[in-house]
Design a protein around this motif. Structure first.
Motif, mmCIF file in Angstrom:
data_model
loop_
_atom_site.group_PDB
_atom_site.id
_atom_site.type_symbol
_atom_site.label_atom_id
_atom_site.label_comp_id
_atom_site.label_asym_id
_atom_site.label_seq_id
_atom_site.Cartn_x
_atom_site.Cartn_y
_atom_site.Cartn_z
ATOM 1 N N PHE A 162 44.695 45.665 109.517
ATOM 2 C CA PHE A 162 45.528 46.635 108.798
ATOM 3 C C PHE A 162 46.236 47.571 109.776
ATOM 4 C CE2 PHE A 162 45.855 50.863 106.808
ATOM 5 C CZ PHE A 162 46.742 50.560 105.784
ATOM 6 N N THR A 163 45.509 48.096 110.769
ATOM 7 C CA THR A 163 46.129 49.028 111.718
ATOM 8 C C THR A 163 47.151 48.327 112.606
ATOM 9 O OG1 THR A 163 44.297 48.677 113.296
ATOM 10 C CG2 THR A 163 44.086 50.508 111.747
ATOM 11 N N ASP A 164 46.869 47.082 113.003
ATOM 12 C CA ASP A 164 47.844 46.330 113.807
ATOM 13 C C ASP A 164 49.103 46.019 113.001
ATOM 14 O OD1 ASP A 164 46.111 46.409 115.915
ATOM 15 O OD2 ASP A 164 45.369 44.361 115.673
ATOM 16 N N THR A 165 48.938 45.768 111.711
ATOM 17 C CA THR A 165 50.103 45.538 110.854
ATOM 18 C C THR A 165 50.964 46.792 110.767
ATOM 19 O OG1 THR A 165 48.873 43.920 109.538
ATOM 20 C CG2 THR A 165 50.858 44.859 108.544
ATOM 21 N N LEU A 166 50.343 47.956 110.687
ATOM 22 C CA LEU A 166 51.092 49.207 110.657
ATOM 23 C C LEU A 166 51.890 49.407 111.950
ATOM 24 C CD1 LEU A 166 48.649 51.775 108.981
ATOM 25 C CD2 LEU A 166 50.716 50.739 108.013
ATOM 26 N N LEU A 167 51.314 49.030 113.084
ATOM 27 C CA LEU A 167 52.040 49.134 114.348
ATOM 28 C C LEU A 167 53.274 48.232 114.342
ATOM 29 C CD1 LEU A 167 49.097 49.153 116.937
ATOM 30 C CD2 LEU A 167 50.370 51.103 116.040
ATOM 31 N N THR A 168 53.131 47.032 113.804
ATOM 32 C CA THR A 168 54.267 46.123 113.717
ATOM 33 C C THR A 168 55.332 46.655 112.762
ATOM 34 O OG1 THR A 168 52.746 44.282 114.107
ATOM 35 C CG2 THR A 168 54.926 43.734 113.274
ATOM 36 N N VAL A 169 54.894 47.207 111.638
ATOM 37 C CA VAL A 169 55.831 47.788 110.672
ATOM 38 C C VAL A 169 56.589 48.951 111.301
ATOM 39 C CG1 VAL A 169 55.972 49.094 108.513
ATOM 40 C CG2 VAL A 169 54.550 47.048 108.638
ATOM 41 N N ASN A 170 55.910 49.756 112.092
ATOM 42 C CA ASN A 170 56.565 50.885 112.748
ATOM 43 C C ASN A 170 57.694 50.413 113.653
ATOM 44 O OD1 ASN A 170 56.766 53.685 113.952
ATOM 45 N ND2 ASN A 170 56.062 52.563 115.738
ATOM 46 N N ALA A 171 57.436 49.363 114.430
ATOM 47 C CA ALA A 171 58.469 48.847 115.327
ATOM 48 C C ALA A 171 59.627 48.235 114.548
ATOM 49 C CB ALA A 171 57.860 47.812 116.276
ATOM 50 N N ALA A 172 59.330 47.610 113.410
ATOM 51 C CA ALA A 172 60.375 46.939 112.642
ATOM 52 C C ALA A 172 61.222 47.916 111.836
ATOM 53 C CB ALA A 172 59.743 45.909 111.701
ATOM 54 N N LEU A 173 60.665 49.045 111.427
ATOM 55 C CA LEU A 173 61.380 49.973 110.556
ATOM 56 C C LEU A 173 62.377 50.847 111.296
ATOM 57 C CD1 LEU A 173 58.783 51.292 107.940
ATOM 58 C CD2 LEU A 173 60.761 49.821 107.565
ATOM 59 N N ASN A 174 62.218 50.997 112.605
ATOM 60 C CA ASN A 174 63.110 51.901 113.341
ATOM 61 C C ASN A 174 64.570 51.518 113.159
ATOM 62 O OD1 ASN A 174 61.024 53.456 114.243
ATOM 63 N ND2 ASN A 174 60.897 52.515 116.252
ATOM 64 N N PHE A 175 64.883 50.242 113.333
ATOM 65 C CA PHE A 175 66.271 49.813 113.215
ATOM 66 C C PHE A 175 66.797 50.024 111.792
ATOM 67 C CE2 PHE A 175 69.424 46.486 112.350
ATOM 68 C CZ PHE A 175 70.392 46.856 113.278
ATOM 69 N N VAL A 176 65.949 49.793 110.811
ATOM 70 C CA VAL A 176 66.356 50.013 109.417
ATOM 71 C C VAL A 176 66.712 51.478 109.184
ATOM 72 C CG1 VAL A 176 65.608 49.858 107.014
ATOM 73 C CG2 VAL A 176 64.954 48.080 108.640
ATOM 74 N N LEU A 177 65.903 52.376 109.713
ATOM 75 C CA LEU A 177 66.170 53.805 109.560
ATOM 76 C C LEU A 177 67.461 54.195 110.270
ATOM 77 C CD1 LEU A 177 62.561 55.223 110.061
ATOM 78 C CD2 LEU A 177 63.846 55.034 107.915
ATOM 79 N N TYR A 178 67.692 53.627 111.458
ATOM 80 C CA TYR A 178 68.941 53.919 112.174
ATOM 81 C C TYR A 178 70.142 53.537 111.325
ATOM 82 C CZ TYR A 178 66.004 54.375 116.335
ATOM 83 O OH TYR A 178 65.056 54.752 117.244
ATOM 84 N N CYS A 179 70.073 52.368 110.707
ATOM 85 C CA CYS A 179 71.205 51.904 109.899
ATOM 86 C C CYS A 179 71.372 52.720 108.623
ATOM 87 C CB CYS A 179 71.025 50.426 109.545
ATOM 88 S SG CYS A 179 71.194 49.297 110.957
#
Length: 230
Positions: free
Chosen positions: A155-172
């Motif tokens: 679960f915690t490793d999945t959150l780390l992956t989600v954090n890296a993936a969401l940055n670009f979405v937030l930028y856009c």
């Protein structure tokens, strides 16, 4: 840029950004090397099936309790705890500065960018906190842990992956310039439509020169003399 705009012009340069990013990349890569050699594969004979099997065991280095404690605290301080505290403190200053300047329309564009960065930091804090707690407070690994810890680790490793993936979405979502650049790079149809709707550079220059000429011809002799003098 929000709290110290004057100093930011000299500190936030391309050269400084490259040096800081490169230093962090090298240091964290070196820091991660001991994690790579935490486990090793050994072969042993299985008497029940009469064949050679392979098991994963903890290396001698990670059997040293002093090293494990020192490394875990060093890694988690540099990777989670210190960034977490720095981001919380700096975010507090930024939010206070935005509250003071929110009535000023001149800061609207800067505030949008700052709000975007705040959202990126909030997502980082939410996603990194469980991993920081698991690693710093409990020091749990993965292979040598029980099933409950392994489940929490997933679960915690999945959150780390989600954090890296969401940055670009937030930028856009929060920055139109980034969306336009993304479309320009990956969407050919968008580029063609944009070129079709934008005036040609030579035509734009011709219209601008014509407008300036008309403004000059409508000026009185006194205005022309004053303009030339200035």
């Amino acid at each position: 840029m929000v709290c110290h705009a004057a100093q930011a012009k000299t500190l936030c340069t391309r050269r400084v950004a490259i040096i800081v990013s490169g230093t962090i990349y090298v240091c964290m890569t070196l820091l991660a090397i001991p994690s790579v050699i935490r486990y090793k594969t050994v072969s042993c004979h299985d008497p029940h099936h009469n064949k050679t099997v392979y098991n994963i065991v903890v290396t001698d280095l990670w059997m040293n309790e002093t090293f494990v404690v020192a490394y875990n605290w060093t890694q988690n301080l540099l990777r989670s705890v210190i960034p977490f505290l720095v981001l919380i403190i700096l975010n507090t200053y930024i939010i206070n500065a935005l509250r003071k300047t929110r009535a000023n329309r001149r800061f609207s564009a800067r505030n949008r960018i700052t709000f975007m960065l705040i959202m990126v930091i909030v997502v980082f804090v939410v996603c990194i906190t469980p991993d920081a707690i698991m690693s710093t407070c409990f020091g749990f690994g993965y292979y040598d842990a029980n099933l409950l810890v392994k489940g929490i680790r997933e679960f915690t490793d999945t959150l780390l992956t989600v954090n890296a993936a969401l940055n670009f979405v937030l930028y856009c979502l929060f920055n139109k310039n980034i969306r336009d650049h993304f479309r320009t790079i990956f969407c050919r149809g968008y580029v063609e439509r944009r070129v079709a709707h934008e005036p040609d550079e030579s035509e734009y220059r011709r219209l601008s020169d014509q407008k300036n000429h008309q403004s000059t011809t409508t000026m009185t002799p006194i205005q022309k003399s004053a303009t030339t003098h200035v």
